[in-house]
Design a protein around this motif. Sequence first.
Motif, short mmCIF file in Angstrom:
data_model
loop_
_atom_site.label_atom_id
_atom_site.label_comp_id
_atom_site.label_asym_id
_atom_site.label_seq_id
_atom_site.Cartn_x
_atom_site.Cartn_y
_atom_site.Cartn_z
N THR A 1 57.46 48.76 10.98
CA THR A 1 56.32 48.84 11.90
C THR A 1 55.71 47.46 12.14
O THR A 1 55.25 47.17 13.23
CB THR A 1 55.22 49.78 11.35
OG1 THR A 1 54.76 49.29 10.08
CG2 THR A 1 55.75 51.19 11.20
N HIS A 2 55.70 46.61 11.10
CA HIS A 2 55.21 45.24 11.27
C HIS A 2 55.61 44.41 10.06
O HIS A 2 56.15 44.94 9.09
CB HIS A 2 53.70 45.20 11.53
CG HIS A 2 52.85 45.70 10.39
ND1 HIS A 2 52.80 47.03 10.02
CD2 HIS A 2 52.01 45.06 9.54
CE1 HIS A 2 51.95 47.18 9.00
NE2 HIS A 2 51.46 45.99 8.68
N VAL A 3 55.34 43.10 10.12
CA VAL A 3 55.93 42.20 9.13
C VAL A 3 55.00 41.82 7.98
O VAL A 3 55.26 40.85 7.28
CB VAL A 3 56.51 40.93 9.79
CG1 VAL A 3 57.60 41.30 10.78
CG2 VAL A 3 55.43 40.09 10.46
N HIS A 4 53.93 42.57 7.73
CA HIS A 4 53.19 42.36 6.48
C HIS A 4 54.09 42.74 5.31
O HIS A 4 54.83 43.74 5.40
CB HIS A 4 51.92 43.22 6.45
CG HIS A 4 50.75 42.56 7.13
ND1 HIS A 4 49.76 43.26 7.77
CD2 HIS A 4 50.42 41.24 7.26
CE1 HIS A 4 48.87 42.43 8.26
NE2 HIS A 4 49.24 41.19 7.96
N ILE A 5 53.99 41.99 4.19
CA ILE A 5 54.95 42.24 3.11
C ILE A 5 54.80 43.62 2.47
O ILE A 5 55.75 44.12 1.91
CB ILE A 5 54.91 41.18 1.98
CG1 ILE A 5 53.49 40.97 1.48
CG2 ILE A 5 55.55 39.89 2.41
CD1 ILE A 5 53.45 40.22 0.17
N ASP A 6 53.62 44.22 2.57
CA ASP A 6 53.50 45.57 2.01
C ASP A 6 54.17 46.61 2.92
O ASP A 6 54.15 47.80 2.62
CB ASP A 6 52.03 45.93 1.71
CG ASP A 6 51.15 45.86 2.93
OD1 ASP A 6 51.38 45.00 3.80
OD2 ASP A 6 50.22 46.68 3.04
N HIS A 7 54.76 46.14 4.01
CA HIS A 7 55.56 47.03 4.87
C HIS A 7 57.04 46.61 4.98
O HIS A 7 57.87 47.42 5.38
CB HIS A 7 54.93 47.13 6.27
CG HIS A 7 53.64 47.90 6.25
ND1 HIS A 7 53.53 49.20 6.68
CD2 HIS A 7 52.41 47.54 5.80
CE1 HIS A 7 52.28 49.62 6.49
NE2 HIS A 7 51.58 48.62 5.97
N CYS A 8 57.34 45.35 4.67
CA CYS A 8 58.74 44.91 4.83
C CYS A 8 59.30 44.18 3.61
O CYS A 8 60.47 43.86 3.56
CB CYS A 8 58.88 44.03 6.07
SG CYS A 8 58.08 42.43 5.89
N GLY B 1 48.45 47.23 17.79
CA GLY B 1 47.24 46.41 17.82
C GLY B 1 46.76 45.88 16.48
O GLY B 1 45.61 45.50 16.32
N HIS B 2 47.65 45.85 15.49
CA HIS B 2 47.25 45.47 14.13
C HIS B 2 47.52 43.98 13.89
O HIS B 2 46.60 43.21 13.64
CB HIS B 2 48.01 46.37 13.16
CG HIS B 2 47.95 45.98 11.73
ND1 HIS B 2 46.76 45.92 11.03
CD2 HIS B 2 48.92 45.64 10.85
CE1 HIS B 2 47.02 45.56 9.78
NE2 HIS B 2 48.32 45.38 9.65
N ILE B 3 48.78 43.57 13.95
CA ILE B 3 49.11 42.15 14.00
C ILE B 3 50.14 41.98 15.11
O ILE B 3 50.64 42.97 15.63
CB ILE B 3 49.71 41.62 12.66
CG1 ILE B 3 51.02 42.31 12.33
CG2 ILE B 3 48.70 41.76 11.54
CD1 ILE B 3 51.81 41.64 11.21
N GLY C 1 52.19 53.51 11.12
CA GLY C 1 52.15 52.15 10.57
C GLY C 1 50.71 51.79 10.31
O GLY C 1 49.91 52.68 9.99
N ASP C 2 50.34 50.53 10.44
CA ASP C 2 48.93 50.15 10.35
C ASP C 2 48.38 50.05 11.77
O ASP C 2 48.98 49.38 12.62
CB ASP C 2 48.78 48.79 9.66
CG ASP C 2 49.07 48.87 8.16
OD1 ASP C 2 49.35 49.99 7.66
OD2 ASP C 2 49.02 47.83 7.49
N LEU C 3 47.26 50.69 12.00
CA LEU C 3 46.66 50.66 13.33
C LEU C 3 45.54 49.64 13.39
O LEU C 3 44.74 49.54 12.45
CB LEU C 3 46.10 52.03 13.69
CG LEU C 3 47.13 53.16 13.89
CD1 LEU C 3 46.42 54.49 14.08
CD2 LEU C 3 48.03 52.86 15.09
ZN LIG Z 1 49.50 45.55 7.80
#
Ligand SMILES: [Zn+2]
Length: 475
Positions: free
Chosen positions: A64-71, A149-151, A187-189
């Motif tokens: 969903t996005h590239v924050h480390i707690d997601h990837c 719209g998160h990052i 994901g994160d909104l």
């Molecule tokens: Zn995030």
Amino acid sequence: MHIKHHGAINGVTGSCHELGLEDGSSLLIDCGLFQGAEAGADGAGAAHLEIGFDVAPVRALVLTHVHIDHCGRLPYLLAAGYRGPILCSPASSELLPLVLEDALEIGVTRNRKLIEQVLAVVKERTIALPYGQWHQVTDKLRIRLQPAGHILGSAYVECDVHDSDKGMRSAMDGSGDKSGRRVVFSGDLGAPDTPLLPGPQPPERADVLVLESTYGDHNHQDCSARVERLRAAIEHALADGGTVLIPAFSIGRTQELLYELEELFHQLGETAATWRDLQIVLDSPLAADFTRGYQRLRKHWDAEAKSRIRQGRHPLAFEQLITVDTHDAHQRMVNYLAHSRQPAVVIAASGMCAGGRMVNYLKAMLGDPRHDVLFVGYQAAGTPGRDIQRYGPRGGYVMLDGERHDIRAQIHAIGGYSAHADQRNLIDFVKDIPAPPQEIRLVHGDTDAKAALRDALRQELPTGSTQVLIPGRER
Ligand SMILES: [Zn+2]
């Protein structure tokens, strides 16, 4: 069809969800690192990152996005034998190698060759999927990304499942719908007023919605209150030659902060002479890389940010901004700011003070009341950030690398920066879906946040329309 939650069930980190189809295949949504005391299924946690579930059924991974707690657990997924594609937005596909390189260097290995091998595999398997475009994963499953719209590059994922639907709840009956089930992973909104990015639009349809709930029990301050508090902390630094330490994720929050700092300089720089003495220190080569990435990908910015560019302003790069690159330069900067009276703002990772260059600043400065620590993001349980935020205002202490540090610096928190939707935004996201989802599964939140959001959703959605669940650990 069934959903397993491998992470982000007892907290906000380690996001990893698996959508299983009747034919035995599955889709994985995110594969993130755990932080602090948080744990997932299969005994996974910050100290145990190996993948504990069977990866053989997984046909594709969506990030969903590239924050480390997601990837961040992607290298572990590859090590566990995952051979399928990595699907993400084009902006995420540009940023992903930077994040992984950093995560591997910090947490896994300094072996350059190994890191490059992993990155080569990731690049080869990545499929950049533009927003709004369907992608067929298997003959029974297609997915589409929408802006979250998160990052930069963040997306929520719509999944169309064409299963036979045996074993599904009877809520489908009578809907007359033959096109299968639509499952949406949020994901994160982002919040609608997140700087730089347009807010997320709700999905046109969701039979099942897996929804984040980071701020499920909280409404943010509005944007102007947030900028006011940032300004107040900086004015304290200017008054006594102190430093404002802002622990921040390198991606997203850092750029939002730079954006709002540029606005403050723009408003005040001409009139307030003291502001010209202020230095803004971005002490993170990674954050500097991302900031360049954000500048390169400016076509994804929102209308306000684009209009600043048209006015000849540079929203993410301004005169007072200093970037610190090498580790030696970093050490010199820590010493200089701790012992001089140079007013400064330092932005550095990690966002939860659980490692990274920020920890060296905290060690040098927490004991001195001239300085301020300003939290702009969520602090997970068990992280030093949580302890500083909690015990600092009462004159307590924090353990950093096994040493006790008394906290005399002033501690502040500004919720609205965290690039997450608040309770009101989350409820609106759900209510603006034309037909209420049959099932909402709340993930990515602390226990209280999930319970508060569940109660609020039950109150605001039509009676009996939606089952709101809080999944626990699954074995
Ligand atoms: Zn995030």
